[in-house]
Design an enzyme around this catalytic site. Structure first.
Site, PDB file in Angstrom:
ATOM      1  N   ARG A 116      -6.899  -3.371   9.910  1.00  0.00           N
ATOM      2  CA  ARG A 116      -5.906  -4.228  10.589  1.00  0.00           C
ATOM      3  C   ARG A 116      -6.481  -4.851  11.862  1.00  0.00           C
ATOM      4  NH1 ARG A 116      -2.110  -3.512   6.864  1.00  0.00           N
ATOM      5  NH2 ARG A 116      -1.559  -1.397   6.278  1.00  0.00           N
ATOM      6  N   ARG A 154      -8.395  12.522  12.438  1.00  0.00           N
ATOM      7  CA  ARG A 154      -6.961  12.218  12.570  1.00  0.00           C
ATOM      8  C   ARG A 154      -6.131  13.505  12.532  1.00  0.00           C
ATOM      9  NH1 ARG A 154      -5.440   7.029   9.133  1.00  0.00           N
ATOM     10  NH2 ARG A 154      -3.595   7.193  10.463  1.00  0.00           N
ATOM     11  N   ARG A 164      -6.054   1.904  17.875  1.00  0.00           N
ATOM     12  CA  ARG A 164      -5.808   0.444  17.833  1.00  0.00           C
ATOM     13  C   ARG A 164      -5.452  -0.141  19.193  1.00  0.00           C
ATOM     14  NH1 ARG A 164      -2.676   0.367  12.027  1.00  0.00           N
ATOM     15  NH2 ARG A 164      -4.590   0.466  10.776  1.00  0.00           N
ATOM     16  N   ARG A 216       2.993   5.973  -3.282  1.00  0.00           N
ATOM     17  CA  ARG A 216       4.145   6.776  -3.713  1.00  0.00           C
ATOM     18  C   ARG A 216       4.356   6.666  -5.217  1.00  0.00           C
ATOM     19  NH1 ARG A 216       4.204   5.713   1.519  1.00  0.00           N
ATOM     20  NH2 ARG A 216       5.539   6.892   2.948  1.00  0.00           N
ATOM     21  N   LYS A 238      -4.345   5.910  14.502  1.00  0.00           N
ATOM     22  CA  LYS A 238      -4.478   5.217  13.209  1.00  0.00           C
ATOM     23  C   LYS A 238      -5.960   5.277  12.788  1.00  0.00           C
ATOM     24  CE  LYS A 238      -0.145   4.303  12.905  1.00  0.00           C
ATOM     25  NZ  LYS A 238       0.636   5.074  11.942  1.00  0.00           N
ATOM     26  N   LYS A 242       0.839  -1.219   0.000  1.00  0.00           N
ATOM     27  CA  LYS A 242       0.000   0.000   0.000  1.00  0.00           C
ATOM     28  C   LYS A 242       0.866   1.257   0.000  1.00  0.00           C
ATOM     29  CE  LYS A 242      -2.828   0.935   3.671  1.00  0.00           C
ATOM     30  NZ  LYS A 242      -2.677   2.352   4.058  1.00  0.00           N
ATOM     31  N   SER A 243       1.865   1.287   0.873  1.00  0.00           N
ATOM     32  CA  SER A 243       2.712   2.487   0.960  1.00  0.00           C
ATOM     33  C   SER A 243       3.436   2.753  -0.359  1.00  0.00           C
ATOM     34  CB  SER A 243       3.773   2.311   2.053  1.00  0.00           C
ATOM     35  OG  SER A 243       3.182   2.327   3.315  1.00  0.00           O
ATOM     36  N   SER A 278       7.743   9.203  11.762  1.00  0.00           N
ATOM     37  CA  SER A 278       6.598   8.984  10.873  1.00  0.00           C
ATOM     38  C   SER A 278       6.998   9.176   9.426  1.00  0.00           C
ATOM     39  CB  SER A 278       5.474   9.962  11.228  1.00  0.00           C
ATOM     40  OG  SER A 278       4.606  10.117  10.116  1.00  0.00           O
ATOM     41  N   ASP A 297       2.444  -0.974  11.801  1.00  0.00           N
ATOM     42  CA  ASP A 297       1.117  -1.464  11.392  1.00  0.00           C
ATOM     43  C   ASP A 297       0.876  -2.915  11.805  1.00  0.00           C
ATOM     44  OD1 ASP A 297       0.442   0.969  10.314  1.00  0.00           O
ATOM     45  OD2 ASP A 297       1.180   0.468   8.319  1.00  0.00           O
TER      46      ASP A 297
HETATM   47  C1  S3P Z   1       2.594   4.937   6.182  1.00  0.00           C
HETATM   48  C2  S3P Z   1       3.233   5.257   7.340  1.00  0.00           C
HETATM   49  C3  S3P Z   1       2.774   4.835   8.659  1.00  0.00           C
HETATM   50  C4  S3P Z   1       1.788   3.688   8.580  1.00  0.00           C
HETATM   51  C5  S3P Z   1       0.750   3.895   7.507  1.00  0.00           C
HETATM   52  C6  S3P Z   1       1.387   4.083   6.158  1.00  0.00           C
HETATM   53  C7  S3P Z   1       3.118   5.442   4.907  1.00  0.00           C
HETATM   54  O1  S3P Z   1       2.147   5.927   9.309  1.00  0.00           O
HETATM   55  O2  S3P Z   1       1.156   3.481   9.813  1.00  0.00           O
HETATM   56  O3  S3P Z   1      -0.116   2.780   7.437  1.00  0.00           O
HETATM   57  O4  S3P Z   1       2.760   4.906   3.842  1.00  0.00           O
HETATM   58  O5  S3P Z   1       3.918   6.376   4.933  1.00  0.00           O
HETATM   59  P1  S3P Z   1       2.994   7.009  10.149  1.00  0.00           P
HETATM   60  O6  S3P Z   1       3.880   7.708   9.203  1.00  0.00           O
HETATM   61  O7  S3P Z   1       1.969   7.910  10.743  1.00  0.00           O
HETATM   62  O8  S3P Z   1       3.733   6.220  11.179  1.00  0.00           O
END
Ligand code: S3P
Length: 437
Positions: free
Chosen positions: A387, A113, A345, A17, A341, A12-13, A167, A314
């Site tokens: 999750r 958030r 969680r 990007r 989140k 996903k991340s 983060s 996560d």
């Molecule tokens: C992510 C970073 C994380 C993660 C999120 C995806 C990302 O969050 O928990 O699911 O893709 O950069 P944080 O940057 O708030 O830790």
């Protein structure tokens, strides 16, 4: 021993990007194996709303016709990002460098958030951003800002930003804004968070020196980007493989980026029998990949430090489940970020696991799980969080009586096809009883 092969969805991340960088680069990019979960579709729609042509070539293949750093168009209406926190926190970095205004909105959960963490540094760089204030601050604390965010971009100045929170969303947002600013923009953080942005910027021709970029930058499409499997999604099946009797689970092409693979180290420390096999090309688009093989294991409780939590941010919910099946106590320190989140969680997992008979305690920002107590059926909730939902289904694998998990539709956020894979474990997926949403 039965051997189960599990296909996991693309990361996903990395998918977010890839869509972002392809959209603002010069040239067209074919993204292979893109996650088509709800969040990534929101990122795609956001760029379409700003004039980027994105064609779907096959189920998980898209072609993005990049418009370059200055080619985005003012969106005609507010952009709706649904539940996607990553888009809400990273996209403002790009919008801050544009010469138009845009409004980003989210669903009920996303609107709670905290956003000051990205709004603060972007304001310092020169962007004008306003957000909502909440009467009762669910998370984030006093003086924080929440979506909808109105971003009025413009000429940015480079900054050196020292983040108090580890983060990747904060870091990525600032680095993206830094692409538009003249000079060196750098970010430091208490513990290194996932570095997919830094790696992918390199793929698009931008030199990243540690965690800094020198702007202004023109990104160039690498033509093809191939996304690895998501280790966060694999984690549910890795823990399932540990706790199910007489089982071996094989998961291929998983992203093994060291800033993401904390879950493997933690589970190995707990005694998990995990083997990593690297296929021929171990690095794919600057991201290490490999196959994971996991077998039934005898787990033991351990102490997990705040630094280790960052590398498995996560995966803490599913690690809590593993801890319930371990001998002895597991202490997880520094879980504060879990509270902001998709849901809190800490609360969702502690409430649910306790309902199933687990011995779980919260002490400040630490969690204590005493393993070895037999879990029983209960009615638990996903709290709208993918999750939490998948963790609870894994927690129920060995439960004899009925476990009902309500609100399973959120799973498609990150793991379309989860039901099919979960049913491969030859245990029923509680669709009719469970899915309320
Ligand atoms: C992510 C970073 C994380 C993660 C999120 C995806 C990302 O969050 O928990 O699911 O893709 O950069 P944080 O940057 O708030 O830790």
């Amino acid at each position: 021993m039965r051997v189960v092969k599990i296909d996991i969805p693309p990361d996903k991340s990395v998918s977010h990007r890839a869509v972002i960088l392809a959209s603002i680069s010069e040239g067209s990019t074919r993204i292979k194996n893109l996650l088509t979960g709800e969040d990534c579709l929101r990122t795609i729609e956001a760029f379409r709303a700003m004039g980027v042509r994105i064609d779907v070539a096959a189920a998980t293949d898209v072609v993005i016709y990049g418009v370059g750093m200055r080619g985005l168009k003012r969106p005609k209406r507010p952009i709706y990002l649904g539940n996607s926190g990553t888009t809400m926190r990273i996209l403002p970095g790009v919008l801050a460098g544009q010469d138009f205004s845009a409004i980003l909105k989210g669903d009920k959960s996303l609107s709670k958030r905290p956003m000051l963490r990205i709004v603060g540094p972007l304001r310092r760089m020169g962007a004008e951003i306003s957000g909502a204030r909440l009467k009762v601050s669910a998370s984030g604390g006093k003086g924080d800002v929440y979506p909808p965010l109105k971003i009025h971009g413009g000429r940015l100045k480079a900054i050196k930003y020292k983040s108090k929170i580890a983060s990747a969303q904060i870091k990525s947002c600032i680095l993206l804004a830094g692409l538009f600013a003249r000079g060196v923009t750098s970010v430091s953080e208490p513990v290194k968070s996932r570095d997919h942005t830094e790696r992918m910027l390199g793929l698009f021709g931008c030199k990243v020196n540690k965690v800094s970029v020198k702007g202004p930058v023109q990104l160039k499409s690498p033509r093809v980007v191939d996304i690895p499997g998501d280790i966060s999604s694999a984690a549910f099946f890795i823990v399932a493989g540990c706790i199910l009797p007489d089982t071996k689970i094989v998961i291929k092409n998983v992203g093994l980026n060291p800033t993401r693979s904390g879950v493997l180290d933690i589970l190995k420390k707990m005694g998990a029998r995990i083997e990593i096999q690297s296929p021929k090309s171990k690095i794919q688009n600057k991201e290490p990949i490999g196959n994971i093989i996991v077998q039934t294991s005898i787990l033991r409780g351990i102490r997990i430090s705040p630094g280790e939590v960052v590398r498995a941010i996560d995966e803490i919910p599913i690690i809590m489940v593993a801890a319930c099946f371990a001998k002895g106590e597991t202490v997880i320190e520094g879980v504060g970020e879990l509270r902001v989140k998709e849901t809190d969680r800490v609360k969702s997992m502690v409430t649910n696991l306790r309902k199933m008979g687990a011995d779980v305690k919260v002490e400040g920002d630490s969690l204590k799980v005493k393993g070895g107590k037999e879990l029983h059926g209960a009615r638990v909730s996903s709290y709208g969080d993918h999750r939490t939902a998948m963790s609870m289904l894994v927690a129920g694998l060995l439960v004899k009586d009925n476990l009902r998990v309500t609100g399973l539709s959120c799973i498609k956020k990150s793991f379309p096809g989860f039901e099919k894979m979960f049913s491969k474990l030859q245990l029923s997926f509680p669709r009719k009883r469970g899915s309320k949403k």
